[in-house]
Design an enzyme around this catalytic site. Structure first.
Site, PDB file in Angstrom:
ATOM      1  N   GLY A 174      25.352  15.124  -0.512  1.00  0.00           N
ATOM      2  CA  GLY A 174      26.558  15.567   0.179  1.00  0.00           C
ATOM      3  C   GLY A 174      27.847  15.204  -0.551  1.00  0.00           C
ATOM      4  O   GLY A 174      28.900  15.100   0.053  1.00  0.00           O
ATOM      5  N   ASN A 215      16.644  19.280  -4.850  1.00  0.00           N
ATOM      6  CA  ASN A 215      16.708  19.161  -3.388  1.00  0.00           C
ATOM      7  C   ASN A 215      15.360  19.601  -2.838  1.00  0.00           C
ATOM      8  O   ASN A 215      15.001  20.776  -2.918  1.00  0.00           O
ATOM      9  CB  ASN A 215      17.837  20.018  -2.814  1.00  0.00           C
ATOM     10  CG  ASN A 215      19.201  19.436  -3.136  1.00  0.00           C
ATOM     11  OD1 ASN A 215      20.112  20.152  -3.506  1.00  0.00           O
ATOM     12  ND2 ASN A 215      19.351  18.130  -3.026  1.00  0.00           N
ATOM     13  N   ARG A 232      13.752  20.553  -0.227  1.00  0.00           N
ATOM     14  CA  ARG A 232      13.822  21.118   1.137  1.00  0.00           C
ATOM     15  C   ARG A 232      14.319  22.553   1.051  1.00  0.00           C
ATOM     16  O   ARG A 232      14.707  23.011  -0.019  1.00  0.00           O
ATOM     17  CB  ARG A 232      14.824  20.307   1.961  1.00  0.00           C
ATOM     18  CG  ARG A 232      16.169  20.224   1.270  1.00  0.00           C
ATOM     19  CD  ARG A 232      17.253  19.678   2.148  1.00  0.00           C
ATOM     20  NE  ARG A 232      18.320  19.060   1.395  1.00  0.00           N
ATOM     21  CZ  ARG A 232      19.349  19.669   0.829  1.00  0.00           C
ATOM     22  NH1 ARG A 232      19.455  20.979   0.915  1.00  0.00           N
ATOM     23  NH2 ARG A 232      20.274  19.005   0.157  1.00  0.00           N
ATOM     24  N   LYS A 243      29.434  22.470  -1.339  1.00  0.00           N
ATOM     25  CA  LYS A 243      29.498  23.918  -1.518  1.00  0.00           C
ATOM     26  C   LYS A 243      30.210  24.617  -0.358  1.00  0.00           C
ATOM     27  O   LYS A 243      30.033  24.228   0.792  1.00  0.00           O
ATOM     28  CB  LYS A 243      28.066  24.475  -1.619  1.00  0.00           C
ATOM     29  CG  LYS A 243      27.323  23.922  -2.817  1.00  0.00           C
ATOM     30  CD  LYS A 243      25.821  24.026  -2.652  1.00  0.00           C
ATOM     31  CE  LYS A 243      25.132  23.234  -3.744  1.00  0.00           C
ATOM     32  NZ  LYS A 243      23.698  23.059  -3.474  1.00  0.00           N
ATOM     33  N   LYS A 283      27.192  11.839 -18.477  1.00  0.00           N
ATOM     34  CA  LYS A 283      28.424  12.384 -19.022  1.00  0.00           C
ATOM     35  C   LYS A 283      28.980  13.415 -18.042  1.00  0.00           C
ATOM     36  O   LYS A 283      28.227  14.178 -17.438  1.00  0.00           O
ATOM     37  CB  LYS A 283      28.135  13.031 -20.377  1.00  0.00           C
ATOM     38  CG  LYS A 283      29.379  13.284 -21.155  1.00  0.00           C
ATOM     39  CD  LYS A 283      29.127  13.417 -22.637  1.00  0.00           C
ATOM     40  CE  LYS A 283      30.405  13.879 -23.330  1.00  0.00           C
ATOM     41  NZ  LYS A 283      31.538  12.966 -23.137  1.00  0.00           N
ATOM     42  N   TYR A 284      30.290  13.375 -17.857  1.00  0.00           N
ATOM     43  CA  TYR A 284      30.934  14.328 -16.959  1.00  0.00           C
ATOM     44  C   TYR A 284      31.186  15.626 -17.728  1.00  0.00           C
ATOM     45  O   TYR A 284      31.748  15.604 -18.827  1.00  0.00           O
ATOM     46  CB  TYR A 284      32.260  13.750 -16.442  1.00  0.00           C
ATOM     47  CG  TYR A 284      32.957  14.682 -15.486  1.00  0.00           C
ATOM     48  CD1 TYR A 284      32.468  14.876 -14.203  1.00  0.00           C
ATOM     49  CD2 TYR A 284      34.089  15.380 -15.879  1.00  0.00           C
ATOM     50  CE1 TYR A 284      33.092  15.745 -13.329  1.00  0.00           C
ATOM     51  CE2 TYR A 284      34.729  16.250 -15.006  1.00  0.00           C
ATOM     52  CZ  TYR A 284      34.220  16.428 -13.733  1.00  0.00           C
ATOM     53  OH  TYR A 284      34.835  17.303 -12.872  1.00  0.00           O
TER      54      TYR A 284
HETATM   55  P1  ADP Z   1      25.014  15.561  -4.317  1.00  0.00           P
HETATM   56  O1  ADP Z   1      23.555  15.208  -4.286  1.00  0.00           O
HETATM   57  O2  ADP Z   1      25.877  14.534  -3.663  1.00  0.00           O
HETATM   58  O3  ADP Z   1      25.273  16.959  -3.857  1.00  0.00           O
HETATM   59  P2  ADP Z   1      25.015  16.421  -7.128  1.00  0.00           P
HETATM   60  O4  ADP Z   1      24.432  15.573  -8.186  1.00  0.00           O
HETATM   61  O5  ADP Z   1      24.230  17.606  -6.667  1.00  0.00           O
HETATM   62  O6  ADP Z   1      25.415  15.488  -5.871  1.00  0.00           O
HETATM   63  O7  ADP Z   1      26.445  16.928  -7.584  1.00  0.00           O
HETATM   64  C1  ADP Z   1      27.321  17.614  -6.707  1.00  0.00           C
HETATM   65  C2  ADP Z   1      28.469  18.206  -7.485  1.00  0.00           C
HETATM   66  O8  ADP Z   1      29.172  17.176  -8.207  1.00  0.00           O
HETATM   67  C3  ADP Z   1      28.079  19.216  -8.548  1.00  0.00           C
HETATM   68  O9  ADP Z   1      27.865  20.510  -8.026  1.00  0.00           O
HETATM   69  C4  ADP Z   1      29.301  19.158  -9.447  1.00  0.00           C
HETATM   70  O10 ADP Z   1      30.400  19.823  -8.877  1.00  0.00           O
HETATM   71  C5  ADP Z   1      29.622  17.670  -9.464  1.00  0.00           C
HETATM   72  N1  ADP Z   1      28.908  16.981 -10.568  1.00  0.00           N
HETATM   73  C6  ADP Z   1      27.757  16.265 -10.496  1.00  0.00           C
HETATM   74  N2  ADP Z   1      27.393  15.795 -11.705  1.00  0.00           N
HETATM   75  C7  ADP Z   1      28.324  16.193 -12.594  1.00  0.00           C
HETATM   76  C8  ADP Z   1      28.523  16.047 -14.017  1.00  0.00           C
HETATM   77  N3  ADP Z   1      27.668  15.355 -14.771  1.00  0.00           N
HETATM   78  N4  ADP Z   1      29.612  16.637 -14.561  1.00  0.00           N
HETATM   79  C9  ADP Z   1      30.499  17.353 -13.809  1.00  0.00           C
HETATM   80  N5  ADP Z   1      30.379  17.526 -12.484  1.00  0.00           N
HETATM   81  C10 ADP Z   1      29.311  16.963 -11.868  1.00  0.00           C
END
Ligand code: ADP
Length: 448
Positions: free
Chosen positions: A164, A290, A292, A237, A201-202
């Site tokens: 989330g 995910n 589910r 989302k 890495k971001y």
């Molecule tokens: P959650 O499980 O909380 O939904 P996610 O790992 O699926 O977390 O990441 C959710 C959102 O965070 C991604 O859709 C993206 O927008 C951002 N994000 C996650 N990891 C990265 C990354 N390495 N670089 C840039 N954005 C990221």
């Protein structure tokens, strides 16, 4: 096939599961909290049992209550929907030991996928590309700083048990590591009772692209194409579409082939989603699985003509994949989903309350998944989703036109909703051109 299933959820997804069960001739049992006494899932299920007070910890997350309800009503299986107990491996295990089929992946698979750094390692070993980052859980902020220096800034700190969009922090320079690490840890401990962190890495200016997976109990896995979910607020989302405007048939084929192999190796069963980020060069990097059915599954249903929830139930009852879905699965047209949330469209503050007016749009190419009705209410205790508005067209332009028309004709009175924000996004030239990235919404307003 099952005779009767219990739905351990509420709202639109509970109704969605009731629809699939009815289509299969299966009887349904709804569970509900005291706040949901007058909900439509209670009305349309064959039986309904109150499992506790409004607070979800005491009702929808209360494993003994849910299992008691299942035993009392003598069901063969439980569908957990999304959220709540859907990715709780202990719950899946208790179901199995109580002789009730859990409609989802095996408990050990849920457990492995739920630890995000573990899922990252498994996928890396299966040959799926991941961003450079920590090998497993970070010991402390010093180790985070070491790894960040090695992979290069910016990096993103993430909660191992995260979901989330919580427990995540972008770190742009060494001086920020300690404070961001501590804050992310605190948030993760509060939200998930687990402070463990990892980092990667971001990826600047990335698109969120995910693949729908379906596996049977006989070792077969199929990948049903992708969805793009780049329109997000606070890493959550807001709009999803399928197919992704950034996908090529060649890349799709390659990804589906490699994910089929990887998910077979994992022993994946039921529906699941493998999430990726796409960088500016068009390369994809795994972020999480995910385990589910997801909120946004209807866009895949629209373009494939499949009923994914029905397939989940059939697969859980032991049907082979070849019986649950056709082969090959053809993709037809384009679908977009707008999440209509009960929230202020400018500040995103929740806006629970009574719906004094509610009229859903219809017409060709429109689907609305909702459990809301006039004079019903959106309780403050659960997530803010009021409805999922889905538009399907021959191509993306037709889907956008139908969505715009449906947003205009969607009446929700008594609370604030995200409808005005969706209208602005749908009218945006970058959105219309398919030029998306996960920080798209920040161009509308700063994300708080
Ligand atoms: P959650 O499980 O909380 O939904 P996610 O790992 O699926 O977390 O990441 C959710 C959102 O965070 C991604 O859709 C993206 O927008 C951002 N994000 C996650 N990891 C990265 C990354 N390495 N670089 C840039 N954005 C990221």
């Amino acid at each position: 096939m099952f005779q009767k299933i219990l739905i351990a959820n509420r709202g639109e997804i509970a109704l969605r599961i009731i629809c699939a069960a009815k289509d299969l001739g299966i009887r349904t049992v709804a569970v509900y909290s005291e706040a949901d006494r007058h909900s439509l899932h209670v009305r349309f299920a064959d039986e309904a049992i109150c499992i506790g007070p409004a607070k979800s910890a005491l009702s929808y997350l209360n494993i003994p209550s849910v299992i008691s309800a299942a035993e009392l009503t003598n069901v063969n299986a439980i569908h957990p929907g999304y959220g709540f107990l859907s990715e709780n491996a202990d719950f899946a295990e208790v179901c199995e030991t109580s002789g009730i089929r859990f409609i989802g992946p095996r408990p050990d698979v849920i457990r492995a996928m739920g630890m995000k750094q573990r899922a990252r390692e498994i996928m890396k070993q299966a040959g799926v590309p991941v961003q450079p980052g920590s090998d497993g859980v970070l010991k402390d902020a010093d180790e985070a700083a070491e790894v960040a220096a090695r992979v290069g800034y910016p990096v993103i700190l993430k909660a191992v048990a995260g979901g989330g969009g919580r427990g995540m922090r972008i770190v742009r320079q060494p001086s920020e590591v300690l404070s961001q690490f501590q804050q992310a840890q605190q948030e993760a401990a509060a939200a998930f009772s687990c402070p463990d962190m990892y980092l990667e890495k971001y990826v600047e200016r990335s698109r969120h692209i995910e693949f729908q997976v379906l596996g049977d109990n006989h070792g077969e896995v199929e990948v049903l194409g992708e969805r793009e979910c780049s329109i997000q607020r606070r890493h959550q989302k807001l709009i999803e579409e399928a197919p992704s405007p950034a996908m090529t048939p060649e890349l799709r084929r390659r990804m589906c082939d490699s994910l089929r192999v990887a998910m077979r190796a994992v022993g994946y069963t039921s529906a699941g989603t493998v999430e990726f980020l796409m960088d500016e060069k068009g390369d994809l990097y795994f972020i999480e699985v995910n385990a589910r059915i997801q909120v946004e599954h209807p866009v895949t249903e629209c373009i494939t003509g499949l009923d994914l929830v029905k397939a989940q139930i059939q697969l859980a009852a032991g049907a082979p994949l070849s019986e649950a879905i056709p082969s090959p699965v053809a993709i037809r047209g384009h679908a977009i989903e707008c999440r209509i949330n009960a929230e202020n469209p400018d500040t995103f503050a929740p806006s629970a309350g009574r719906l004094t007016g509610f009229n859903v749009p219809g017409g060709i190419g429109i689907r609305v998944d909702t459990a809301a009705y006039t004079d019903g209410s959106i309780p403050p205790y659960y997530d803010s989703l009021v409805a999922k508005l889905i538009a399907h067209g021959r191509d993306r332009n037709e889907a956008i036109a139908r969505m715009s028309r449906a947003l205009e004709m969607f009446v929700v009175e008594g609370i604030h909703t995200s409808i005005p924000l969706h209208q602005r996004i749908l009218a945006d030239p970058d959105f219309r051109a398919g030029d998306l990235d996960t920080r798209f919404l920040e161009r509308f307003r700063p994300v708080r």
